[in-house]
Scaffold this motif. Structure first.
Motif, PDB file in Angstrom:
ATOM      1  N   LEU A  34       0.833  -1.210   0.000  1.00 46.45           N
ATOM      2  CA  LEU A  34       0.000   0.000   0.000  1.00 46.45           C
ATOM      3  C   LEU A  34       0.864   1.255   0.000  1.00 46.45           C
ATOM      4  O   LEU A  34       0.599   2.198  -0.739  1.00 46.45           O
ATOM      5  CB  LEU A  34      -0.917   0.014   1.228  1.00 46.45           C
ATOM      6  CG  LEU A  34      -2.281  -0.644   1.061  1.00 46.45           C
ATOM      7  CD1 LEU A  34      -3.069  -0.525   2.360  1.00 46.45           C
ATOM      8  CD2 LEU A  34      -3.062  -0.010  -0.074  1.00 46.45           C
ATOM      9  N   VAL A  35       1.904   1.245   0.848  1.00 48.49           N
ATOM     10  CA  VAL A  35       2.790   2.412   0.926  1.00 48.49           C
ATOM     11  C   VAL A  35       3.485   2.618  -0.427  1.00 48.49           C
ATOM     12  O   VAL A  35       3.558   3.737  -0.931  1.00 48.49           O
ATOM     13  CB  VAL A  35       3.820   2.235   2.073  1.00 48.49           C
ATOM     14  CG1 VAL A  35       4.938   3.269   1.984  1.00 48.49           C
ATOM     15  CG2 VAL A  35       3.127   2.341   3.430  1.00 48.49           C
ATOM     16  N   ILE A  36       3.946   1.513  -1.031  1.00 40.50           N
ATOM     17  CA  ILE A  36       4.621   1.624  -2.334  1.00 40.50           C
ATOM     18  C   ILE A  36       3.655   2.187  -3.382  1.00 40.50           C
ATOM     19  O   ILE A  36       4.007   3.076  -4.157  1.00 40.50           O
ATOM     20  CB  ILE A  36       5.184   0.247  -2.767  1.00 40.50           C
ATOM     21  CG1 ILE A  36       6.329  -0.150  -1.821  1.00 40.50           C
ATOM     22  CG2 ILE A  36       5.675   0.277  -4.216  1.00 40.50           C
ATOM     23  CD1 ILE A  36       6.842  -1.560  -2.001  1.00 40.50           C
ATOM     24  N   ILE A  37       2.420   1.699  -3.372  1.00 41.39           N
ATOM     25  CA  ILE A  37       1.426   2.175  -4.346  1.00 41.39           C
ATOM     26  C   ILE A  37       1.155   3.668  -4.140  1.00 41.39           C
ATOM     27  O   ILE A  37       1.150   4.451  -5.090  1.00 41.39           O
ATOM     28  CB  ILE A  37       0.128   1.333  -4.249  1.00 41.39           C
ATOM     29  CG1 ILE A  37       0.384  -0.076  -4.808  1.00 41.39           C
ATOM     30  CG2 ILE A  37      -1.014   2.005  -5.009  1.00 41.39           C
ATOM     31  CD1 ILE A  37      -0.725  -1.075  -4.528  1.00 41.39           C
ATOM     32  N   VAL A  38       0.969   4.066  -2.875  1.00 41.07           N
ATOM     33  CA  VAL A  38       0.675   5.477  -2.577  1.00 41.07           C
ATOM     34  C   VAL A  38       1.845   6.369  -3.007  1.00 41.07           C
ATOM     35  O   VAL A  38       1.638   7.402  -3.646  1.00 41.07           O
ATOM     36  CB  VAL A  38       0.331   5.661  -1.082  1.00 41.07           C
ATOM     37  CG1 VAL A  38       0.285   7.142  -0.717  1.00 41.07           C
ATOM     38  CG2 VAL A  38      -1.008   5.002  -0.761  1.00 41.07           C
ATOM     39  N   ILE A  39       3.079   5.946  -2.692  1.00 41.28           N
ATOM     40  CA  ILE A  39       4.250   6.752  -3.090  1.00 41.28           C
ATOM     41  C   ILE A  39       4.260   6.931  -4.616  1.00 41.28           C
ATOM     42  O   ILE A  39       4.480   8.030  -5.116  1.00 41.28           O
ATOM     43  CB  ILE A  39       5.568   6.099  -2.587  1.00 41.28           C
ATOM     44  CG1 ILE A  39       5.669   6.258  -1.058  1.00 41.28           C
ATOM     45  CG2 ILE A  39       6.791   6.722  -3.269  1.00 41.28           C
ATOM     46  CD1 ILE A  39       6.824   5.507  -0.420  1.00 41.28           C
ATOM     47  N   GLY A  40       3.978   5.854  -5.342  1.00 38.33           N
ATOM     48  CA  GLY A  40       3.943   5.932  -6.815  1.00 38.33           C
ATOM     49  C   GLY A  40       2.962   6.970  -7.306  1.00 38.33           C
ATOM     50  O   GLY A  40       3.245   7.736  -8.225  1.00 38.33           O
ATOM     51  N   PHE A  41       1.781   7.015  -6.663  1.00 41.11           N
ATOM     52  CA  PHE A  41       0.762   7.978  -7.068  1.00 41.11           C
ATOM     53  C   PHE A  41       1.147   9.413  -6.705  1.00 41.11           C
ATOM     54  O   PHE A  41       0.702  10.357  -7.347  1.00 41.11           O
ATOM     55  CB  PHE A  41      -0.598   7.632  -6.451  1.00 41.11           C
ATOM     56  CG  PHE A  41      -1.376   6.656  -7.270  1.00 41.11           C
ATOM     57  CD1 PHE A  41      -1.938   7.032  -8.483  1.00 41.11           C
ATOM     58  CD2 PHE A  41      -1.536   5.349  -6.846  1.00 41.11           C
ATOM     59  CE1 PHE A  41      -2.638   6.125  -9.257  1.00 41.11           C
ATOM     60  CE2 PHE A  41      -2.247   4.435  -7.613  1.00 41.11           C
ATOM     61  CZ  PHE A  41      -2.801   4.824  -8.822  1.00 41.11           C
ATOM     62  N   LEU A  42       1.957   9.560  -5.632  1.00 43.83           N
ATOM     63  CA  LEU A  42       2.321  10.904  -5.188  1.00 43.83           C
ATOM     64  C   LEU A  42       3.463  11.506  -6.010  1.00 43.83           C
ATOM     65  O   LEU A  42       3.689  12.705  -5.967  1.00 43.83           O
ATOM     66  CB  LEU A  42       2.712  10.877  -3.701  1.00 43.83           C
ATOM     67  CG  LEU A  42       1.559  10.587  -2.734  1.00 43.83           C
ATOM     68  CD1 LEU A  42       2.079  10.496  -1.307  1.00 43.83           C
ATOM     69  CD2 LEU A  42       0.466  11.638  -2.834  1.00 43.83           C
ATOM     70  N   SER A 108       9.411  -0.782 -30.498  1.00 46.51           N
ATOM     71  CA  SER A 108       8.684  -0.028 -29.490  1.00 46.51           C
ATOM     72  C   SER A 108       9.381  -0.053 -28.136  1.00 46.51           C
ATOM     73  O   SER A 108      10.224  -0.921 -27.871  1.00 46.51           O
ATOM     74  CB  SER A 108       7.249  -0.571 -29.361  1.00 46.51           C
ATOM     75  OG  SER A 108       7.291  -1.927 -28.996  1.00 46.51           O
ATOM     76  N   VAL A 109       9.026   0.925 -27.303  1.00 50.08           N
ATOM     77  CA  VAL A 109       9.605   1.050 -25.963  1.00 50.08           C
ATOM     78  C   VAL A 109       8.456   1.251 -24.973  1.00 50.08           C
ATOM     79  O   VAL A 109       7.536   2.032 -25.233  1.00 50.08           O
ATOM     80  CB  VAL A 109      10.576   2.266 -25.888  1.00 50.08           C
ATOM     81  CG1 VAL A 109      11.135   2.428 -24.478  1.00 50.08           C
ATOM     82  CG2 VAL A 109      11.717   2.123 -26.892  1.00 50.08           C
ATOM     83  N   MET A 110       8.518   0.523 -23.852  1.00 48.65           N
ATOM     84  CA  MET A 110       7.523   0.696 -22.786  1.00 48.65           C
ATOM     85  C   MET A 110       8.221   1.290 -21.569  1.00 48.65           C
ATOM     86  O   MET A 110       9.273   0.792 -21.151  1.00 48.65           O
ATOM     87  CB  MET A 110       6.892  -0.651 -22.426  1.00 48.65           C
ATOM     88  CG  MET A 110       5.776  -0.555 -21.407  1.00 48.65           C
ATOM     89  SD  MET A 110       4.309   0.283 -22.061  1.00 48.65           S
ATOM     90  CE  MET A 110       3.459  -1.095 -22.813  1.00 48.65           C
ATOM     91  N   VAL A 111       7.633   2.358 -21.024  1.00 47.37           N
ATOM     92  CA  VAL A 111       8.236   3.067 -19.893  1.00 47.37           C
ATOM     93  C   VAL A 111       7.227   3.131 -18.750  1.00 47.37           C
ATOM     94  O   VAL A 111       6.039   3.374 -18.969  1.00 47.37           O
ATOM     95  CB  VAL A 111       8.621   4.518 -20.324  1.00 47.37           C
ATOM     96  CG1 VAL A 111       9.043   5.349 -19.116  1.00 47.37           C
ATOM     97  CG2 VAL A 111       9.725   4.491 -21.376  1.00 47.37           C
ATOM     98  N   LEU A 112       7.715   2.910 -17.518  1.00 46.52           N
ATOM     99  CA  LEU A 112       6.874   3.125 -16.338  1.00 46.52           C
ATOM    100  C   LEU A 112       7.210   4.505 -15.796  1.00 46.52           C
ATOM    101  O   LEU A 112       8.355   4.794 -15.467  1.00 46.52           O
ATOM    102  CB  LEU A 112       7.137   2.056 -15.275  1.00 46.52           C
ATOM    103  CG  LEU A 112       6.420   2.268 -13.931  1.00 46.52           C
ATOM    104  CD1 LEU A 112       4.895   2.242 -14.110  1.00 46.52           C
ATOM    105  CD2 LEU A 112       6.828   1.203 -12.917  1.00 46.52           C
ATOM    106  N   GLY A 113       6.194   5.362 -15.713  1.00 48.30           N
ATOM    107  CA  GLY A 113       6.387   6.727 -15.228  1.00 48.30           C
ATOM    108  C   GLY A 113       5.683   6.948 -13.905  1.00 48.30           C
ATOM    109  O   GLY A 113       5.155   6.000 -13.306  1.00 48.30           O
ATOM    110  N   PRO A 114       5.651   8.205 -13.415  1.00 50.23           N
ATOM    111  CA  PRO A 114       4.971   8.504 -12.156  1.00 50.23           C
ATOM    112  C   PRO A 114       3.494   8.094 -12.225  1.00 50.23           C
ATOM    113  O   PRO A 114       2.911   8.028 -13.298  1.00 50.23           O
ATOM    114  CB  PRO A 114       5.092  10.025 -12.047  1.00 50.23           C
ATOM    115  CG  PRO A 114       6.257  10.387 -12.912  1.00 50.23           C
ATOM    116  CD  PRO A 114       6.262   9.389 -14.024  1.00 50.23           C
ATOM    117  N   LYS A 115       2.905   7.858 -11.069  1.00 56.42           N
ATOM    118  CA  LYS A 115       1.481   7.547 -10.912  1.00 56.42           C
ATOM    119  C   LYS A 115       1.103   6.199 -11.540  1.00 56.42           C
ATOM    120  O   LYS A 115      -0.024   5.983 -11.959  1.00 56.42           O
ATOM    121  CB  LYS A 115       0.609   8.675 -11.458  1.00 56.42           C
ATOM    122  CG  LYS A 115       1.013  10.019 -10.864  1.00 56.42           C
ATOM    123  CD  LYS A 115       0.103  11.159 -11.203  1.00 56.42           C
ATOM    124  CE  LYS A 115       0.716  12.478 -10.782  1.00 56.42           C
ATOM    125  NZ  LYS A 115       1.057  12.558  -9.342  1.00 56.42           N
TER     126      LYS A 115
END
Ligand SMILES: [Zn+2]
Length: 193
Positions: A34-42, A108-115
């Motif tokens: 949960l903390v990891i998910i919340v940090i990602g969204f912030l 193609s390239v896939m990137v994980l970004g904020p949120k």
């Protein structure tokens, strides 16, 4: 905008989390993700147009979810048109998840970004990225091309943003594939901000 289904879903989600928290054995295993998910969204998101020198007039703002769109049925991104060989750059901070060659997207390239948003860059002529490469807005990912199902069409970057977390309010049940709209964000909205 919040439907009863959404309210019921949120209620059961909070109850489930509550139950997992009450039990000391499951607390830790609930809290950490949960903390990891919340940090990602912030994490703040600063976004730029992912083709060097491109402006908002280099794509059609109505092309997102355009129908019919070949085997994809609807067009789940935007096409940014620029000369072959123009630099394709990262629109956000992020980390490369994978690079791929073949299929509809060509190179193609896939990137994980904020949120927890996944940014997909397709039809590249050349890839200049590798898995786990950290990115800033403007880091080169490759060059504009016409690979995959863009062969024979004017060179362009197909750019799409998806989220594994649903944005319920973006659902449009009356539109073709409209239920899937909660997992696909319109890049046009974010790039015009
Ligand atoms: Zn496209």
């Amino acid at each position: 905008m919040i439907t009863n289904t959404t309210k019921r879903f949120l209620a059961s989600l909070f109850i489930t989390i509550g139950v997992l928290f009450k039990n000391r054995k499951t607390r830790k295993f609930t809290l950490i993700p949960l903390v990891i998910i919340v940090i990602g969204f912030l994490l703040p998101q600063k976004m730029i147009i992912p083709v060097a020198g491109a402006t908002t007039s280099d794509w059609d703002d109505n092309s997102f979810w355009a129908y019919p769109w070949g085997s994809s049925i609807t067009h789940k991104g935007i096409d940014i048109f620029k000369a072959k060989g123009t630099n394709v750059i990262s629109s956000t901070y992020g980390i490369v998840v994978y690079t791929h060659e073949g299929g509809k997207g060509g190179k193609s390239v896939m990137v994980l970004g904020p949120k927890w948003r996944f940014h997909y860059y397709a039809h590249l002529d050349q890839i200049d990225a590798f898995a786990f490469k950290p990115l800033s807005p403007g880091t080169k990912l490759g060059t504009v091309g016409d690979t995959g199902n863009a062969v024979g069409k004017p060179p362009h970057l197909h750019y799409a943003i998806t989220s594994p977390f649903p944005y319920w309010w973006l659902r449009e049940p009356d539109v073709i594939q409209g239920n899937r709209k909660m997992f696909h964000l319109d890049p046009d909205v974010w790039l015009r901000e």
